[in-house]
Design a protein around this motif. Structure first.
Motif, PDB file in Angstrom:
ATOM      1  N   UNK A 104       0.827  -1.205   0.000  1.00  0.00           N
ATOM      2  CA  UNK A 104       0.000   0.000   0.000  1.00  0.00           C
ATOM      3  C   UNK A 104       0.866   1.263   0.000  1.00  0.00           C
ATOM      4  N   UNK A 105       1.945   1.258   0.771  1.00  0.00           N
ATOM      5  CA  UNK A 105       2.851   2.404   0.778  1.00  0.00           C
ATOM      6  C   UNK A 105       3.534   2.574  -0.582  1.00  0.00           C
ATOM      7  N   UNK A 106       3.944   1.461  -1.196  1.00  0.00           N
ATOM      8  CA  UNK A 106       4.576   1.528  -2.515  1.00  0.00           C
ATOM      9  C   UNK A 106       3.599   2.049  -3.559  1.00  0.00           C
ATOM     10  N   UNK A 107       2.338   1.670  -3.440  1.00  0.00           N
ATOM     11  CA  UNK A 107       1.309   2.164  -4.358  1.00  0.00           C
ATOM     12  C   UNK A 107       1.217   3.684  -4.280  1.00  0.00           C
ATOM     13  N   UNK A 108       1.198   4.225  -3.072  1.00  0.00           N
ATOM     14  CA  UNK A 108       1.137   5.680  -2.916  1.00  0.00           C
ATOM     15  C   UNK A 108       2.396   6.349  -3.429  1.00  0.00           C
ATOM     16  N   UNK A 109       3.549   5.704  -3.240  1.00  0.00           N
ATOM     17  CA  UNK A 109       4.809   6.275  -3.716  1.00  0.00           C
ATOM     18  C   UNK A 109       4.822   6.367  -5.237  1.00  0.00           C
ATOM     19  N   UNK A 110       4.330   5.333  -5.936  1.00  0.00           N
ATOM     20  CA  UNK A 110       4.295   5.359  -7.397  1.00  0.00           C
ATOM     21  C   UNK A 110       3.352   6.449  -7.899  1.00  0.00           C
ATOM     22  N   UNK A 111       2.296   6.734  -7.143  1.00  0.00           N
ATOM     23  CA  UNK A 111       1.337   7.766  -7.554  1.00  0.00           C
ATOM     24  C   UNK A 111       1.944   9.162  -7.473  1.00  0.00           C
ATOM     25  N   UNK A 112       3.057   9.307  -6.722  1.00  0.00           N
ATOM     26  CA  UNK A 112       3.705  10.616  -6.591  1.00  0.00           C
ATOM     27  C   UNK A 112       4.939  10.715  -7.473  1.00  0.00           C
ATOM     28  N   UNK A 113       4.930  10.091  -8.619  1.00  0.00           N
ATOM     29  CA  UNK A 113       6.093  10.078  -9.500  1.00  0.00           C
ATOM     30  C   UNK A 113       6.478  11.495  -9.941  1.00  0.00           C
ATOM     31  N   UNK A 114       7.782  11.843  -9.902  1.00  0.00           N
ATOM     32  CA  UNK A 114       8.214  13.179 -10.350  1.00  0.00           C
ATOM     33  C   UNK A 114       8.340  13.289 -11.865  1.00  0.00           C
ATOM     34  N   UNK A 163      -5.247   8.938   2.019  1.00  0.00           N
ATOM     35  CA  UNK A 163      -4.339   9.785   2.789  1.00  0.00           C
ATOM     36  C   UNK A 163      -4.348   9.377   4.253  1.00  0.00           C
ATOM     37  N   UNK A 164      -3.214   8.969   4.825  1.00  0.00           N
ATOM     38  CA  UNK A 164      -3.186   8.598   6.242  1.00  0.00           C
ATOM     39  C   UNK A 164      -3.571   9.764   7.151  1.00  0.00           C
ATOM     40  N   UNK A 165      -3.138  10.977   6.798  1.00  0.00           N
ATOM     41  CA  UNK A 165      -3.420  12.133   7.650  1.00  0.00           C
ATOM     42  C   UNK A 165      -4.914  12.420   7.712  1.00  0.00           C
ATOM     43  N   UNK A 166      -5.590  12.393   6.558  1.00  0.00           N
ATOM     44  CA  UNK A 166      -7.033  12.679   6.546  1.00  0.00           C
ATOM     45  C   UNK A 166      -7.804  11.633   7.334  1.00  0.00           C
ATOM     46  N   UNK A 197      -6.641   9.777   9.746  1.00  0.00           N
ATOM     47  CA  UNK A 197      -6.302   9.912  11.166  1.00  0.00           C
ATOM     48  C   UNK A 197      -7.102  11.044  11.804  1.00  0.00           C
ATOM     49  N   UNK A 198      -7.169  12.186  11.115  1.00  0.00           N
ATOM     50  CA  UNK A 198      -7.913  13.325  11.658  1.00  0.00           C
ATOM     51  C   UNK A 198      -9.410  13.027  11.729  1.00  0.00           C
ATOM     52  N   UNK A 199      -9.932  12.320  10.711  1.00  0.00           N
ATOM     53  CA  UNK A 199     -11.349  11.952  10.741  1.00  0.00           C
ATOM     54  C   UNK A 199     -11.648  11.080  11.959  1.00  0.00           C
ATOM     55  N   UNK A 200     -10.764  10.109  12.204  1.00  0.00           N
ATOM     56  CA  UNK A 200     -10.950   9.210  13.351  1.00  0.00           C
ATOM     57  C   UNK A 200     -10.913   9.998  14.659  1.00  0.00           C
ATOM     58  N   UNK A 201      -9.986  10.940  14.733  1.00  0.00           N
ATOM     59  CA  UNK A 201      -9.827  11.735  15.961  1.00  0.00           C
ATOM     60  C   UNK A 201     -11.047  12.620  16.210  1.00  0.00           C
ATOM     61  N   UNK A 202     -11.534  13.294  15.166  1.00  0.00           N
ATOM     62  CA  UNK A 202     -12.660  14.216  15.318  1.00  0.00           C
ATOM     63  C   UNK A 202     -13.923  13.465  15.737  1.00  0.00           C
ATOM     64  N   UNK A 246      -3.439   6.818  15.310  1.00  0.00           N
ATOM     65  CA  UNK A 246      -2.726   5.656  14.786  1.00  0.00           C
ATOM     66  C   UNK A 246      -3.619   4.719  13.999  1.00  0.00           C
ATOM     67  N   UNK A 247      -4.794   4.390  14.544  1.00  0.00           N
ATOM     68  CA  UNK A 247      -5.694   3.485  13.821  1.00  0.00           C
ATOM     69  C   UNK A 247      -6.190   4.130  12.535  1.00  0.00           C
ATOM     70  N   UNK A 248      -6.466   5.434  12.579  1.00  0.00           N
ATOM     71  CA  UNK A 248      -6.906   6.120  11.370  1.00  0.00           C
ATOM     72  C   UNK A 248      -5.844   6.129  10.295  1.00  0.00           C
ATOM     73  N   UNK A 249      -4.585   6.366  10.704  1.00  0.00           N
ATOM     74  CA  UNK A 249      -3.492   6.385   9.726  1.00  0.00           C
ATOM     75  C   UNK A 249      -3.283   5.006   9.102  1.00  0.00           C
TER      76      UNK A 249
END
Length: 363
Positions: free
Chosen positions: A98-108, A332-335, A337-342, A320-323
């Motif tokens: 899953x992390x590699x998938x996100x990395x490929x999506x951010x190709x420069x 997005x892990x951040x989104x 995570x914040x959704x879970x927290x709110x 942590x669980x949200x991320x």
């Protein structure tokens, strides 16, 4: 009068060489990630990952050709890719895919004039390949993972809300502690039993909807001109013309292996998971989540200090669980995570305010 916009100066040769060398290092590091992952897989998944590593090798050759005599000593890949390689070497899990998938999506390469269009397209396709590989793992993990995430989240939120609500009424710390422990045990048992019944019921409903294997033995004896096999496909959702055509093809070839009237691409039983696995995951993760709000009271904290510690600990756990959910779902892990927290703090906050109101009324 405004000045005419000046053209952007082209980067110096030295700057371009520096960038090319970093691209070269990153390609080598990405190829290493795929080889590490392939080393922990078997069969088709292993072959696919090795093909991806070979593709990164072609990109590596592109930068070597551009650099010529200026290749220089090997550089290290970026920190994210090296971290992926470490995780792939030691775990090789869905999390890494899953992390590699996100990395490929951010190709420069989309904005890189020195990279070919084919290289940019490769990176996009690599992301889709990884999405497909990750989807297999997500399907295998879906049932137990759903139970674990729901269990942990429910344990964190419900017991924090319970502890804060009871504590806000002004009762003793001992009462809050035993209330929290009772909520932990009752909630964990309820979640485990509920998950078992839910998953078991889903599996039984699916089994009732599956085609009878014995009915396929009758296909060779059906009347070609009055073909009732088409009715099976129509009942499964095909249009009349599609069902008639498909039934005719089946009767013409009699290739019954893999011809499933359900025409389902994903094993739904596998996606739902085992009832016992779901129940155990839900029980354990609910209990572990519900324990966190109680810990300050177990270690002797009281009143506002206990509330602050419990809220902070639960907040970190919710993040942590949200991320984790975000990473594994390719979002997005951040989104997440914040959704879970709110959501979690919102529910607990309402209960705390109600506890204050009840405490004031009783007082």
């Amino acid at each position: 009068m405004t000045r005419a916009a000046r053209p952007r100066p082209l980067p110096s040769r030295a700057a371009r060489v520096k960038r090319w060398r970093q691209y070269l290092a990153d390609e080598r590091a990405e190829a290493a990630v795929y080889r590490e992952l392939a080393g922990r897989k078997k069969g088709e998944e292993r072959e696919i990952l090795l093909e991806l590593a070979d593709a990164e090798g072609r990109h590596e050759a592109h930068w070597i050709d551009l650099l010529g005599d200026e290749v220089g000593p090997p550089l290290r890949g970026d920190l994210r890719t090296r971290l992926l390689a470490f995780l792939a070497r030691h775990f090789g899990s869905l999390f890494v895919l899953a992390l590699a998938q996100r990395a490929e999506a951010r190709s420069p390469y989309d904005d890189e004039s020195d990279a070919s269009d084919a290289m940019a397209a490769d990176e996009r396709i690599h992301g889709e390949v990884l999405r497909g590989l990750a989807a297999r793992g997500r399907t295998r993990l879906a049932g137990s993972f759903r139970a674990a995430v729901f269990g942990a989240n429910d344990g964190l939120v419900s017991n924090l809300a319970l502890v804060l609500g009871i504590g806000a009424t002004g009762v003793s710390a001992a009462t809050v502690l035993f209330t929290g422990l009772a909520g932990l045990l009752a909630g964990a048992l309820s979640m485990g039993a509920g998950e078992y019944v839910s998953v078991r019921s889903q599996r039984e409903l699916l089994e009732a909807s599956q085609p009878d294997p014995a009915s396929q033995a009758a296909l060779a004896h059906l009347d070609v001109d009055a073909n009732e096999l088409a009715l099976v496909y129509r009942a499964r959702g095909m249009s009349e013309s599609e069902a008639t055509l498909h039934a005719a093809e089946v009767l013409a070839t009699l290739r019954l292996e893999g011809d499933d009237p359900a025409a389902v691409g994903i094993d739904e039983h596998e996606a739902i998971g085992s009832a016992w696995n779901a129940a155990i995951s839900s029980f354990l993760f609910f209990a572990s989540g519900a324990l966190i709000p109680v810990l300050p009271y177990l270690f002797g904290a009281r009143h506002l200090l206990a509330v602050v510690i419990a809220a902070a600990a639960v907040g970190l756990a919710l993040l942590g669980t949200g991320a984790i959910v975000g990473v594994l779902s390719g979002a997005s892990p951040l989104k997440r995570a914040l959704r879970q927290l709110i959501i979690g703090f919102g529910a607990a906050g309402v209960t705390y305010v109600l506890g204050l109101l009840f405490g004031a009324a009783l007082g």
